[in-house]
Design an enzyme around this catalytic site. Structure first.
Site, PDB file in Angstrom:
ATOM      1  N   HIS A 186      10.555  -3.316 -13.060  1.00  0.00           N
ATOM      2  CA  HIS A 186      10.970  -4.685 -13.363  1.00  0.00           C
ATOM      3  C   HIS A 186       9.796  -5.546 -13.792  1.00  0.00           C
ATOM      4  O   HIS A 186       9.920  -6.420 -14.634  1.00  0.00           O
ATOM      5  CB  HIS A 186      11.679  -5.300 -12.152  1.00  0.00           C
ATOM      6  N   GLU A 428      22.771  15.683 -29.627  1.00  0.00           N
ATOM      7  CA  GLU A 428      21.623  15.763 -28.725  1.00  0.00           C
ATOM      8  C   GLU A 428      21.483  17.126 -28.061  1.00  0.00           C
ATOM      9  O   GLU A 428      20.733  17.273 -27.106  1.00  0.00           O
ATOM     10  CB  GLU A 428      21.673  14.635 -27.685  1.00  0.00           C
ATOM     11  N   ASP A 452      17.233  13.581 -25.733  1.00  0.00           N
ATOM     12  CA  ASP A 452      17.769  14.834 -25.212  1.00  0.00           C
ATOM     13  C   ASP A 452      17.629  15.961 -26.224  1.00  0.00           C
ATOM     14  O   ASP A 452      17.363  17.107 -25.841  1.00  0.00           O
ATOM     15  CB  ASP A 452      19.246  14.671 -24.823  1.00  0.00           C
ATOM     16  N   CYS A 499      19.622   7.157 -32.289  1.00  0.00           N
ATOM     17  CA  CYS A 499      19.481   6.180 -31.220  1.00  0.00           C
ATOM     18  C   CYS A 499      18.461   6.637 -30.177  1.00  0.00           C
ATOM     19  O   CYS A 499      18.260   5.971 -29.173  1.00  0.00           O
ATOM     20  CB  CYS A 499      20.827   5.894 -30.563  1.00  0.00           C
TER      21      CYS A 499
END
Ligand code: PEP
Ligand code: MG
Length: 568
Positions: A186, A428, A452, A499
């Protein structure tokens, strides 16, 4: 020079302010007046929640909703009956507030940090952050006022927690160096949102520096320098100027079409993980969403998300994108992405196991709920359905059949949807590459998931450091797979996008242009960089480069040739 993790790009030069960990030790006591102790505890929680809400509101206005939600999550977490109830019972049993807080937080911390999933492990650091904040309140310890540091400050601390980051005044902090944290922590997300260069995970850095030392933070390379000599400083002052100039150059691409140097139009889409991220995609000038990961609906939840909950989330993303395409990937859970309430069986090889479309097609009630929510949401924009981890034609046919059944039901029920909602394949796996010609006859579009695809093509577990040298999209096997997928798509007249992370790699972009990739889906902050790189290449130049590298045998040669040809 100190090496760390490059967590937020850019170069910061300034004077160090160390944030030293406070002594939070306390003596565990038994209390007799438990009611008074509970009041003291409740007051600490109330103060924390009130302050956190106030800071989150500022963050929402000044930084963004996603960053504010991280802080709100802290306030919600500590009020969760599972946590606060347990603490109150311990105080009832005579423990002091500090002990009750510490035991319960440590217990949850241990539970979350043992989980395989990165998101769950992130919760563990959130719990540690909340524990420290409340403990300070109970012990009456004041923090260094980060909001008051002088302009030109480089913050050096063990861990930059969200509660600390939220106090940062962007104009005053030129860099951040920490001892812990990774790219997806974060604190890294917040540093990137503030556009402050950050290098994380530099071992022992807090004890290696003094207040007012000079520091250089190269958040692009992950390098930090303390009291550098004149030559290094001069070199980095020039680098900083170049970086600032480059950022200004990128601004020229805001609001522009994505055009190659020949004037051919391509598209830069964004990868998002929540509907709120769609706002970021719009702000960063994304031309659509090429991957909406829907796992958050399942992971940040205590129950299977209902059709209505999902419909609202997809509708929000579609409406935010104002008619631009939103490719919604159906849920990719199972394998490494465990969901506590779903009771997945432990598998020896989770990456080769019961996950993504395989799990969904075996649990059609759950899958139909998601598909129906997407098809209903399609009435509010341009939605496309993307199927993850496809390995054969049958899987795509089954999904298409479910979508057709849902459309029939909706027609009967008089519920609006987009009749033309497309179904595409996420490419993928090695199997999908080999049968890309067959899949292209079934699917409306392809989107290549190189994260992947690289792993499954090279047979490499991306978490295993010993074989990390093989995990590269520049390996000849992966490059050939990408080329083949795009060519098979073209042969059947369907568009191909990408992507995976490789779509934003400056070295990869000219090759993708040569292969004929239509849509590049990237992290929103990289939209302009990708658009800028595309603008520099003609198709003929990209083809010449691709021909050269495809004739090479090794990843090393290929990367070296691409580096030499790069147009920065
Ligand atoms: C990919 O595999 O490239 C991809 C984008 O999917 P994820 O990273 O969510 O597995
Ligand atoms: Mg994937």
């Amino acid at each position: 020079m100190y090496k760390g993790i490059a967590a937020s790009r850019g170069i910061g030069i300034g004077s160090i302010c160390r944030i030293v960990e406070q002594d939070l030790s306390f003596e565990a006591k038994l209390v007799s007046d438990t009611a008074a102790e509970k009041d003291r505890f409740q007051k600490a929680i109330d103060d924390f929640v009130e302050e956190t809400f106030a800071v989150a509101e500022d963050v929402r206005k000044n930084i963004g909703p996603q960053e504010a939600d991280i802080l709100m999550g802290h306030a919600v977490m500590i009020q969760d009956p599972a946590m606060s109830g347990e603490m109150l019972s311990m105080i009832d049993a005579g423990q002091c507030a500090e002990s009750a807080l510490t035991s319960v937080c440590d217990m949850f911390h241990g539970m979350f940090s043992a989980m395989d999933d990165e998101m769950m492990r992130q919760r563990a650091s959130d719990i540690a952050d909340v524990k420290v904040c409340i403990l300070k309140k109970l012990l009456g310890i004041q923090d260094v006022e980060i909001s008051n540091v002088a302009p030109g400050t480089v913050l050096v601390c063990k861990d930059l927690t969200p509660s600390m980051t939220s106090q940062i005044v962007k104009e005053n902090v030129t860099g951040i160096i920490t001892e812990t944290g990774g790219v997806t922590s974060h604190s890294a997300i917040l540093a990137r949102a503030l556009e402050i260069p950050a290098v994380l995970s530099v071992p022992g850095i807090v004890d290696l520096v003094e207040d007012k030392d000079t520091a250089i933070v190269d958040g692009t390379a992950g390098d930090a320098f303390i009291n550098p000599d004149g030559d290094v400083l001069a070199q980095y002052l020039i680098k900083r100027e170049e970086y600032i100039k480059k950022q200004a150059e990128l601004k020229k691409f805001i609001g522009k079409e994505t055009l190659t140097a020949d004037g051919d139009k391509l598209e830069i889409f964004c990868n998002i993980g929540t509907p709120k991220d769609a706002k970021k995609a719009m702000e960063c000038d994304g031309e659509g969403v090429g991957l909406f990961r829907t796992e958050f609906l399942f992971m940040d939840n205590t129950h299977l998300p209902t059709e209505e909950e999902q419909f609202e989330a997809y509708k929000e993303a579609l409406q935010t994108m104002e008619g631009k395409t939103v490719i919604i990937r159906t849920v990719d859970i199972g394998g490494d992405k465990d969901i506590p309430y779903m009771d997945f069986e432990k598998e020896d090889n989770p990456f080769l196991g019961f996950r993504a479309v395989r799990y969904c097609l075996a649990n059609t009630d759950m899958y139909k709920t998601q598909l129906r929510a997407i098809v209903r949401a399609s009435a509010f924009g341009t939605a496309k359905i993307m199927v993850p981890l496809v390995t054969n034609v049958e899987e795509v046919r089954q999904v298409k059949k479910l979508v057709e059944d849902i459309k029939n039901d909706l027609r009967k029920e008089g519920i609006a949807f987009d009749e033309g909602v497309e179904v595409g394949c996420m490419m993928e796996t090695a199997a999908s590459t080999m049968i890309a010609d067959l899949l292209a006859k079934e699917a409306d579009f392809f989107s290549i998931g190189t994260n992947d695809l690289t792993g499954y093509t090279m047979g490499v577990d991306r978490g295993n450091a010993k074989v990390a040298y093989l995990y590269s999209a520049f390996e000849p096997a992966v490059l050939r797979s990408i080329k083949r997928i795009i060519e098979c798509g073209k042969a059947e007249g369907i568009p191909a996008g990408m992507c995976g992370e490789a779509a934003a790699d400056p070295l990869m972009i000219p090759l993708l242009m040569s292969f004929g990739l239509d849509e590049y889906s990237v992290n929103p902050v990289l939209v302009l960089t990708a658009r800028c790189i595309i603008s520099k290449w003609t198709k003929a130049e990209a083809d010449a480069l691709a021909e050269k590298v495809l004739a090479m045998d090794t990843q090393e040669e290929i990367v070296a040739a691409l580096r030499a040809a790069a147009k920065e």
